[in-house]
Design a protein around this motif. Structure first.
Motif, PDB file in Angstrom:
ATOM      1  N   MET A   1       0.849  -1.166   0.000  1.00  0.00           N
ATOM      2  CA  MET A   1       0.000   0.000   0.000  1.00  0.00           C
ATOM      3  C   MET A   1       0.903   1.239   0.000  1.00  0.00           C
ATOM      4  O   MET A   1       1.790   1.360   0.828  1.00  0.00           O
ATOM      5  CB  MET A   1      -0.891  -0.049   1.254  1.00  0.00           C
ATOM      6  CG  MET A   1      -1.945   1.008   1.294  1.00  0.00           C
ATOM      7  SD  MET A   1      -3.033   0.976   2.754  1.00  0.00           S
ATOM      8  CE  MET A   1      -4.105  -0.380   2.394  1.00  0.00           C
ATOM      9  N   ASN A   2       0.675   2.130  -0.938  1.00  0.00           N
ATOM     10  CA  ASN A   2       1.496   3.344  -0.998  1.00  0.00           C
ATOM     11  C   ASN A   2       0.903   4.429  -0.090  1.00  0.00           C
ATOM     12  O   ASN A   2      -0.166   4.261   0.491  1.00  0.00           O
ATOM     13  CB  ASN A   2       1.637   3.821  -2.446  1.00  0.00           C
ATOM     14  CG  ASN A   2       0.308   4.205  -3.061  1.00  0.00           C
ATOM     15  OD1 ASN A   2      -0.552   4.779  -2.409  1.00  0.00           O
ATOM     16  ND2 ASN A   2       0.145   3.890  -4.336  1.00  0.00           N
ATOM     17  N   HIS A   3       1.609   5.544   0.029  1.00  0.00           N
ATOM     18  CA  HIS A   3       1.173   6.605   0.950  1.00  0.00           C
ATOM     19  C   HIS A   3      -0.176   7.200   0.560  1.00  0.00           C
ATOM     20  O   HIS A   3      -0.954   7.609   1.426  1.00  0.00           O
ATOM     21  CB  HIS A   3       2.237   7.700   1.048  1.00  0.00           C
ATOM     22  CG  HIS A   3       3.458   7.245   1.772  1.00  0.00           C
ATOM     23  ND1 HIS A   3       3.443   6.947   3.116  1.00  0.00           N
ATOM     24  CD2 HIS A   3       4.716   7.006   1.355  1.00  0.00           C
ATOM     25  CE1 HIS A   3       4.641   6.556   3.498  1.00  0.00           C
ATOM     26  NE2 HIS A   3       5.436   6.580   2.440  1.00  0.00           N
ATOM     27  N   HIS A   4      -0.467   7.241  -0.730  1.00  0.00           N
ATOM     28  CA  HIS A   4      -1.765   7.747  -1.179  1.00  0.00           C
ATOM     29  C   HIS A   4      -2.885   6.824  -0.700  1.00  0.00           C
ATOM     30  O   HIS A   4      -3.923   7.291  -0.210  1.00  0.00           O
ATOM     31  CB  HIS A   4      -1.782   7.891  -2.699  1.00  0.00           C
ATOM     32  CG  HIS A   4      -3.105   8.361  -3.230  1.00  0.00           C
ATOM     33  ND1 HIS A   4      -3.558   9.642  -3.069  1.00  0.00           N
ATOM     34  CD2 HIS A   4      -4.065   7.690  -3.909  1.00  0.00           C
ATOM     35  CE1 HIS A   4      -4.756   9.752  -3.622  1.00  0.00           C
ATOM     36  NE2 HIS A   4      -5.075   8.584  -4.141  1.00  0.00           N
ATOM     37  N   ASP A   5      -2.685   5.515  -0.832  1.00  0.00           N
ATOM     38  CA  ASP A   5      -3.686   4.546  -0.374  1.00  0.00           C
ATOM     39  C   ASP A   5      -3.868   4.620   1.141  1.00  0.00           C
ATOM     40  O   ASP A   5      -4.989   4.526   1.641  1.00  0.00           O
ATOM     41  CB  ASP A   5      -3.295   3.126  -0.779  1.00  0.00           C
ATOM     42  CG  ASP A   5      -3.354   2.914  -2.281  1.00  0.00           C
ATOM     43  OD1 ASP A   5      -4.092   3.654  -2.969  1.00  0.00           O
ATOM     44  OD2 ASP A   5      -2.652   2.005  -2.773  1.00  0.00           O
ATOM     45  N   VAL A   6      -2.766   4.782   1.865  1.00  0.00           N
ATOM     46  CA  VAL A   6      -2.841   4.927   3.322  1.00  0.00           C
ATOM     47  C   VAL A   6      -3.648   6.172   3.668  1.00  0.00           C
ATOM     48  O   VAL A   6      -4.494   6.150   4.562  1.00  0.00           O
ATOM     49  CB  VAL A   6      -1.433   4.979   3.959  1.00  0.00           C
ATOM     50  CG1 VAL A   6      -1.504   5.363   5.428  1.00  0.00           C
ATOM     51  CG2 VAL A   6      -0.716   3.648   3.783  1.00  0.00           C
ATOM     52  N   GLU A   7      -3.403   7.253   2.947  1.00  0.00           N
ATOM     53  CA  GLU A   7      -4.134   8.491   3.192  1.00  0.00           C
ATOM     54  C   GLU A   7      -5.631   8.303   2.966  1.00  0.00           C
ATOM     55  O   GLU A   7      -6.457   8.755   3.767  1.00  0.00           O
ATOM     56  CB  GLU A   7      -3.596   9.604   2.284  1.00  0.00           C
ATOM     57  CG  GLU A   7      -4.235  10.941   2.498  1.00  0.00           C
ATOM     58  CD  GLU A   7      -3.968  11.531   3.877  1.00  0.00           C
ATOM     59  OE1 GLU A   7      -4.798  12.327   4.340  1.00  0.00           O
ATOM     60  OE2 GLU A   7      -2.950  11.186   4.514  1.00  0.00           O
ATOM     61  N   LEU A   8      -5.994   7.627   1.885  1.00  0.00           N
ATOM     62  CA  LEU A   8      -7.411   7.369   1.615  1.00  0.00           C
ATOM     63  C   LEU A   8      -8.027   6.506   2.710  1.00  0.00           C
ATOM     64  O   LEU A   8      -9.162   6.750   3.137  1.00  0.00           O
ATOM     65  CB  LEU A   8      -7.583   6.701   0.247  1.00  0.00           C
ATOM     66  CG  LEU A   8      -7.278   7.580  -0.962  1.00  0.00           C
ATOM     67  CD1 LEU A   8      -7.389   6.767  -2.250  1.00  0.00           C
ATOM     68  CD2 LEU A   8      -8.187   8.789  -0.997  1.00  0.00           C
ATOM     69  N   GLU A   9      -7.307   5.499   3.166  1.00  0.00           N
ATOM     70  CA  GLU A   9      -7.794   4.632   4.239  1.00  0.00           C
ATOM     71  C   GLU A   9      -7.985   5.433   5.527  1.00  0.00           C
ATOM     72  O   GLU A   9      -9.002   5.288   6.220  1.00  0.00           O
ATOM     73  CB  GLU A   9      -6.820   3.476   4.464  1.00  0.00           C
ATOM     74  CG  GLU A   9      -7.197   2.549   5.596  1.00  0.00           C
ATOM     75  CD  GLU A   9      -8.405   1.664   5.324  1.00  0.00           C
ATOM     76  OE1 GLU A   9      -8.738   0.847   6.190  1.00  0.00           O
ATOM     77  OE2 GLU A   9      -9.039   1.777   4.254  1.00  0.00           O
ATOM     78  N   LEU A  10      -7.040   6.293   5.857  1.00  0.00           N
ATOM     79  CA  LEU A  10      -7.155   7.121   7.062  1.00  0.00           C
ATOM     80  C   LEU A  10      -8.341   8.076   6.964  1.00  0.00           C
ATOM     81  O   LEU A  10      -9.086   8.252   7.938  1.00  0.00           O
ATOM     82  CB  LEU A  10      -5.861   7.893   7.304  1.00  0.00           C
ATOM     83  CG  LEU A  10      -4.725   7.079   7.905  1.00  0.00           C
ATOM     84  CD1 LEU A  10      -3.427   7.874   7.876  1.00  0.00           C
ATOM     85  CD2 LEU A  10      -5.057   6.646   9.314  1.00  0.00           C
ATOM     86  N   LEU A  11      -8.525   8.697   5.816  1.00  0.00           N
ATOM     87  CA  LEU A  11      -9.681   9.586   5.642  1.00  0.00           C
ATOM     88  C   LEU A  11     -10.986   8.831   5.836  1.00  0.00           C
ATOM     89  O   LEU A  11     -11.913   9.322   6.483  1.00  0.00           O
ATOM     90  CB  LEU A  11      -9.644  10.243   4.257  1.00  0.00           C
ATOM     91  CG  LEU A  11      -8.614  11.337   4.058  1.00  0.00           C
ATOM     92  CD1 LEU A  11      -8.546  11.755   2.594  1.00  0.00           C
ATOM     93  CD2 LEU A  11      -8.922  12.522   4.947  1.00  0.00           C
ATOM     94  N   HIS A  12     -11.054   7.630   5.283  1.00  0.00           N
ATOM     95  CA  HIS A  12     -12.256   6.815   5.433  1.00  0.00           C
ATOM     96  C   HIS A  12     -12.484   6.457   6.903  1.00  0.00           C
ATOM     97  O   HIS A  12     -13.591   6.602   7.422  1.00  0.00           O
ATOM     98  CB  HIS A  12     -12.149   5.548   4.584  1.00  0.00           C
ATOM     99  CG  HIS A  12     -13.286   4.601   4.804  1.00  0.00           C
ATOM    100  ND1 HIS A  12     -14.569   4.897   4.410  1.00  0.00           N
ATOM    101  CD2 HIS A  12     -13.343   3.384   5.401  1.00  0.00           C
ATOM    102  CE1 HIS A  12     -15.361   3.887   4.745  1.00  0.00           C
ATOM    103  NE2 HIS A  12     -14.640   2.966   5.349  1.00  0.00           N
TER     104      HIS A  12
END
Length: 87
Positions: free
Chosen positions: A1-12
């Protein structure tokens, strides 16, 4: 998982946690605990680690406030998370 995917997961997760309560959660709190645990295994930047820690604290508070019997009343309302504006 890249940082963008982590960011999306955290926002969710921040969005969802703002609407969870100890008594009315579908899926159960254990599901959300698993999603947070999965993020713990991924290398993230310090800001994301802080957000994960904050979410874990909120989830822990919900788990503790969960009524032990069906007749018990909830001790706290929905968890509220201050979501920072992303640009």
């Amino acid at each position: 998982m890249n940082h963008h995917d982590v960011e999306l997961e955290l926002l969710h997760l921040e969005y969802v946690f703002a609407h969870l309560s100890a008594t009315h959660t579908v899926p159960p709190l254990s599901y959300w605990r698993g999603r947070l645990n999965a993020l713990r295994k991924i290398p993230v930047v310090p800001q994301q680690r802080d957000r994960i820690n904050r979410l874990e604290h909120l989830l822990g508070a919900l788990e503790v406030s969960r009524p032990s019997s069906p007749d018990a009343t909830p001790q706290e309302g929905p968890a509220r998370v201050a979501i920072r504006a992303r640009r």
